[in-house]
Scaffold this active site. Structure first.
Site, PDB file in Angstrom:
ATOM      1  N   GLY A   1      39.587  40.188  52.344  1.00  0.00           N
ATOM      2  CA  GLY A   1      38.723  40.644  51.246  1.00  0.00           C
ATOM      3  C   GLY A   1      39.440  41.080  49.987  1.00  0.00           C
ATOM      4  O   GLY A   1      38.814  41.291  48.953  1.00  0.00           O
TER       5      GLY A   1
ATOM      6  N   GLY B   1      45.362  49.322  33.410  1.00  0.00           N
ATOM      7  CA  GLY B   1      45.159  47.876  33.587  1.00  0.00           C
ATOM      8  C   GLY B   1      45.812  47.370  34.856  1.00  0.00           C
ATOM      9  O   GLY B   1      46.275  48.157  35.694  1.00  0.00           O
TER      10      GLY B   1
ATOM     11  N   ASP C   1      42.713  36.663  39.592  1.00  0.00           N
ATOM     12  CA  ASP C   1      43.464  37.630  38.777  1.00  0.00           C
ATOM     13  C   ASP C   1      44.886  37.170  38.468  1.00  0.00           C
ATOM     14  O   ASP C   1      45.493  37.661  37.517  1.00  0.00           O
ATOM     15  CB  ASP C   1      43.557  38.979  39.515  1.00  0.00           C
ATOM     16  CG  ASP C   1      42.311  39.827  39.356  1.00  0.00           C
ATOM     17  OD1 ASP C   1      41.287  39.310  38.858  1.00  0.00           O
ATOM     18  OD2 ASP C   1      42.366  41.016  39.732  1.00  0.00           O
TER      19      ASP C   1
ATOM     20  N   ALA D   1      35.965  39.916  39.806  1.00  0.00           N
ATOM     21  CA  ALA D   1      35.755  39.259  41.089  1.00  0.00           C
ATOM     22  C   ALA D   1      34.933  37.978  40.946  1.00  0.00           C
ATOM     23  O   ALA D   1      35.250  36.954  41.555  1.00  0.00           O
ATOM     24  CB  ALA D   1      35.069  40.219  42.047  1.00  0.00           C
TER      25      ALA D   1
ATOM     26  N   HIS E   1       5.468  43.659  33.020  1.00  0.00           N
ATOM     27  CA  HIS E   1       5.297  44.993  32.452  1.00  0.00           C
ATOM     28  C   HIS E   1       4.840  45.950  33.548  1.00  0.00           C
ATOM     29  O   HIS E   1       3.958  45.598  34.332  1.00  0.00           O
ATOM     30  CB  HIS E   1       4.228  44.951  31.347  1.00  0.00           C
ATOM     31  CG  HIS E   1       3.931  46.300  30.769  1.00  0.00           C
ATOM     32  ND1 HIS E   1       4.789  46.916  29.887  1.00  0.00           N
ATOM     33  CD2 HIS E   1       2.904  47.162  30.971  1.00  0.00           C
ATOM     34  CE1 HIS E   1       4.279  48.098  29.553  1.00  0.00           C
ATOM     35  NE2 HIS E   1       3.142  48.273  30.195  1.00  0.00           N
TER      36      HIS E   1
HETATM   37  P1  FAD Z   1      42.565  40.011  45.024  1.00  0.00           P
HETATM   38  O1  FAD Z   1      41.238  40.521  45.311  1.00  0.00           O
HETATM   39  O2  FAD Z   1      43.567  40.938  44.415  1.00  0.00           O
HETATM   40  O3  FAD Z   1      43.129  39.448  46.388  1.00  0.00           O
HETATM   41  C1  FAD Z   1      44.418  38.971  46.531  1.00  0.00           C
HETATM   42  C2  FAD Z   1      44.784  38.940  48.002  1.00  0.00           C
HETATM   43  O4  FAD Z   1      45.979  38.210  48.160  1.00  0.00           O
HETATM   44  C3  FAD Z   1      45.039  40.322  48.595  1.00  0.00           C
HETATM   45  O5  FAD Z   1      44.312  40.470  49.770  1.00  0.00           O
HETATM   46  C4  FAD Z   1      46.543  40.315  48.872  1.00  0.00           C
HETATM   47  O6  FAD Z   1      46.896  41.093  50.005  1.00  0.00           O
HETATM   48  C5  FAD Z   1      46.794  38.847  49.136  1.00  0.00           C
HETATM   49  N1  FAD Z   1      48.173  38.419  48.910  1.00  0.00           N
HETATM   50  C6  FAD Z   1      48.940  38.626  47.803  1.00  0.00           C
HETATM   51  N2  FAD Z   1      50.143  38.012  47.942  1.00  0.00           N
HETATM   52  C7  FAD Z   1      50.138  37.425  49.170  1.00  0.00           C
HETATM   53  C8  FAD Z   1      51.067  36.644  49.874  1.00  0.00           C
HETATM   54  N3  FAD Z   1      52.263  36.306  49.352  1.00  0.00           N
HETATM   55  N4  FAD Z   1      50.729  36.203  51.104  1.00  0.00           N
HETATM   56  C9  FAD Z   1      49.525  36.520  51.657  1.00  0.00           C
HETATM   57  N5  FAD Z   1      48.596  37.246  51.017  1.00  0.00           N
HETATM   58  C10 FAD Z   1      48.895  37.684  49.786  1.00  0.00           C
HETATM   59  N6  FAD Z   1      35.777  43.312  39.548  1.00  0.00           N
HETATM   60  C11 FAD Z   1      34.468  43.059  39.382  1.00  0.00           C
HETATM   61  O7  FAD Z   1      34.093  41.921  39.108  1.00  0.00           O
HETATM   62  N7  FAD Z   1      33.535  44.049  39.520  1.00  0.00           N
HETATM   63  C12 FAD Z   1      33.888  45.331  39.803  1.00  0.00           C
HETATM   64  O8  FAD Z   1      33.029  46.195  39.921  1.00  0.00           O
HETATM   65  C13 FAD Z   1      35.258  45.620  39.971  1.00  0.00           C
HETATM   66  N8  FAD Z   1      35.658  46.873  40.257  1.00  0.00           N
HETATM   67  C14 FAD Z   1      36.972  47.120  40.449  1.00  0.00           C
HETATM   68  C15 FAD Z   1      37.357  48.421  40.741  1.00  0.00           C
HETATM   69  C16 FAD Z   1      38.683  48.720  40.957  1.00  0.00           C
HETATM   70  C17 FAD Z   1      39.075  50.141  41.291  1.00  0.00           C
HETATM   71  C18 FAD Z   1      39.664  47.685  40.898  1.00  0.00           C
HETATM   72  C19 FAD Z   1      41.117  47.970  41.162  1.00  0.00           C
HETATM   73  C20 FAD Z   1      39.293  46.383  40.594  1.00  0.00           C
HETATM   74  C21 FAD Z   1      37.945  46.094  40.362  1.00  0.00           C
HETATM   75  N9  FAD Z   1      37.526  44.808  40.043  1.00  0.00           N
HETATM   76  C22 FAD Z   1      36.197  44.560  39.844  1.00  0.00           C
HETATM   77  C23 FAD Z   1      38.475  43.681  39.904  1.00  0.00           C
HETATM   78  C24 FAD Z   1      38.471  42.806  41.164  1.00  0.00           C
HETATM   79  O9  FAD Z   1      38.822  43.585  42.262  1.00  0.00           O
HETATM   80  C25 FAD Z   1      39.434  41.642  40.996  1.00  0.00           C
HETATM   81  O10 FAD Z   1      39.133  40.938  39.816  1.00  0.00           O
HETATM   82  C26 FAD Z   1      39.349  40.687  42.175  1.00  0.00           C
HETATM   83  O11 FAD Z   1      39.615  41.343  43.376  1.00  0.00           O
HETATM   84  C27 FAD Z   1      40.316  39.529  41.994  1.00  0.00           C
HETATM   85  O12 FAD Z   1      40.204  38.668  43.081  1.00  0.00           O
HETATM   86  P2  FAD Z   1      41.402  37.739  43.546  1.00  0.00           P
HETATM   87  O13 FAD Z   1      40.874  36.927  44.674  1.00  0.00           O
HETATM   88  O14 FAD Z   1      41.994  37.036  42.394  1.00  0.00           O
HETATM   89  O15 FAD Z   1      42.551  38.734  44.078  1.00  0.00           O
END
Ligand code: FAD
Length: 467
Positions: free
Chosen positions: A39, A273, A314, A322, A446
């Site tokens: 997740g 950030g 990201d 997300a 409404h």
């Molecule tokens: P991530 O969710 O960061 O997942 C990356 C995964 O890759 C992780 O599980 C990590 O362990 C794994 N990983 C990394 N390197 C390796 C490797 N070499 N081998 C195996 N696994 C690896 N966004 C929203 O849209 N709405 C919100 O309300 C929101 N609230 C947020 C609140 C907080 C406090 C934070 C910190 C972020 C929030 N975000 C929100 C941003 C959102 O969490 C991210 O944009 C989103 O999680 C990005 O998804 P992703 O799949 O790119 O990466």
């Protein structure tokens, strides 16, 4: 022969959604995850836990301040923080289990360990048990997400000086919380702890809050937060935090230079950030190029500089959200299946889940001015919306920005309760290239708060009814 059609590294919203879509399209898929749970940031330390605490703390605040005026008489609510944290954890666990279920349902192999790209078609996975295995695959998607950005000279210990991760797990309410950064994460977590009793001061380098969002929206939202009790120190930077005393002493100085001063706090939250996370992925050795901000460089089809290696979420350019990561996951899976996967970056909603909420889709006024676009503005306040009036939740407004020549809607911005749910009718309209007239002529139920969107669209043509 490759074992898999696709190996996705990372199981955040980008990675797991990509894996599911690829499996739906008939590919044999595996995901690699280094964390104990699936997740990613979103489910474990991001979107989900923050929304659980925002919901619980909002209920706490409402019970203490809003029930009585509606004739609901209750004794003053008492905070049971361990139970509130338990509520948060149950929400996380439920969602993590949901992803595990999706992996099983779609016959996606979950490989536990840290993934490293050895080159086209080869991923080495090092498990927690010290064993490594090499997985062969036709394609690789990097979905490794992001990590907290650090502030020079301020060491995060996740107890007194915390990142968002520590701020989601404090074991008591700080009397004074100092937040560095007035972005979405800082303001959301500031709201949680402020509602639970903390005195909150936000220090922001820029002269405004919510950088990137519409300036007028940010200004009004700042006033609302100040009325709630937030203190802002804009145009200021934190240069260090002295941890030697019982309370922390943060040194701050004007961004433009000048006399420094000290602010006391029990907890400092660094929320300046996030940065792309590529540690240990072996990108340099594999020849995967990064851009000047450390993000994996991709072309319009999510392809990196190495054949068969793609990247999403990201870890690549664009808003760190997300749903943006999810949509990129779907798009790249469809491209790998020979379809025309695509993400419309002009229509990605953004939401700040505070009370009231702030939401936006499309361009801000500042962006339109900078691009030299001639536009018209339609605005409608919730003070003139019937449903908001009866509920006595009249803070905020809706603003619709439309092209002055074509009337096409270019941006919609909302401050107000439920703004995060309301924004999607604007997103759908914009996906279809709709006009303010289209929005204004769409019948809205409404009494709803969404009628304010219709009225703002009417206001573009200077014919709002209730104002
Ligand atoms: P991530 O969710 O960061 O997942 C990356 C995964 O890759 C992780 O599980 C990590 O362990 C794994 N990983 C990394 N390197 C390796 C490797 N070499 N081998 C195996 N696994 C690896 N966004 C929203 O849209 N709405 C919100 O309300 C929101 N609230 C947020 C609140 C907080 C406090 C934070 C910190 C972020 C929030 N975000 C929100 C941003 C959102 O969490 C991210 O944009 C989103 O999680 C990005 O998804 P992703 O799949 O790119 O990466």
């Amino acid at each position: 022969m490759a074992t898999y059609d696709l190996v996705v590294i990372g199981t955040g919203p980008g990675g797991y959604v990509c894996a599911v879509r690829a499996a739906q399209l008939g590919m044999k898929v595996a995901v690699v995850e280094k964390n104990a749970t699936l997740g990613g940031t979103c489910l474990n330390v991001g979107c989900m836990p923050s929304k659980a605490l925002l919901h619980a703390s909002e209920m706490f605040e409402e019970a203490g301040h809003s029930f009585a005026k509606m004739g609901v008489s209750v004794s003053a609510p008492k905070l049971d923080l361990p139970s509130m944290m338990n509520f948060k954890q149950q929400g996380i666990d439920g969602n993590v289990k949901g992803v595990e279920f999706l992996m099983k349902k779609n016959k996606i192999d979950v490989i536990s360990g840290k993934g490293k790209i050895l080159g086209t078609g080869k991923v080495e996975v090092s498990g927690g048990d010290g064993k490594t295995q090499t997985v062969e695959t036709k394609n690789i998607v990097i979905a490794t997400g992001s990590d907290v950005a650090r502030l020079k000279g301020v060491e995060i210990d996740e107890k007194r000086i915390v990142s968002s991760t520590g701020a989601l797990a404090l074991d008591k309410v700080p009397s004074k919380l100092l937040i560095v950064g007035a972005g979405v994460i800082g303001l959301e977590l500031g709201s949680v702890w402020h509602r639970l009793g903390a005195q909150v001061t936000v220090v922001e380098f820029l002269d405004r809050i919510l950088p990137g969002m519409d300036g007028e929206v940010a200004k009004q939202f700042q006033r609302i937060l100040e009325k709630q009790g937030f203190a802002f120190r804009l145009g200021a930077r934190v240069t260090g935090v002295d941890t030697s005393g019982k309370t922390l002493s943060a040194q701050i100085e004007p961004a433009a230079g000048g006399k420094p001063e000290t602010l006391e706090a029990d907890v400092v939250l660094v929320a300046i950030g996030r940065v792309p996370y590529t540690e240990g992925l072996g990108l340099k050795e594999a020849g995967v190029a990064l851009d000047n901000r450390g993000r994996v460089q991709i072309d319009a089809h999510f392809a990196t500089s190495v054949k068969g290696v793609y990247a999403i979420g990201d870890v690549v350019a664009g808003p760190m959200l997300a749903h943006k990561a999810e949509d990129e996951g779907v798009a790249v899976a469809e491209i790998l299946a020979g379809q025309a996967g695509h993400v419309n970056y002009d229509v990605i909603p953004g939401v700040v889940y505070t009370t009231p909420e702030v939401s936006a889709v499309g361009k801000t006024e500042e962006e339109l001015k900078q691009a030299g676009v001639v536009y018209t503005v339609g605005k409608f306040p919730f003070t003139a919306n019937g449903r908001s009036k009866v509920n006595q939740t009249t803070e905020g407004f809706v603003k619709v920005l439309a092209d002055a020549k074509t009337d096409r809607v270019l941006g919609v911005h909302i401050v107000g309760r439920e703004a995060g749910e309301m924004i999607h009718e604007a997103a759908v309209l914009m996906e279809f290239g709709g006009s303010a007239e289209d929005l204004a002529r769409t019948c809205h139920a409404h009494p709803t708060r969404s009628e304010a969107i219709k009225e703002a669209a009417l206001a573009v043509g200077k014919r709002a009814i209730h104002m």
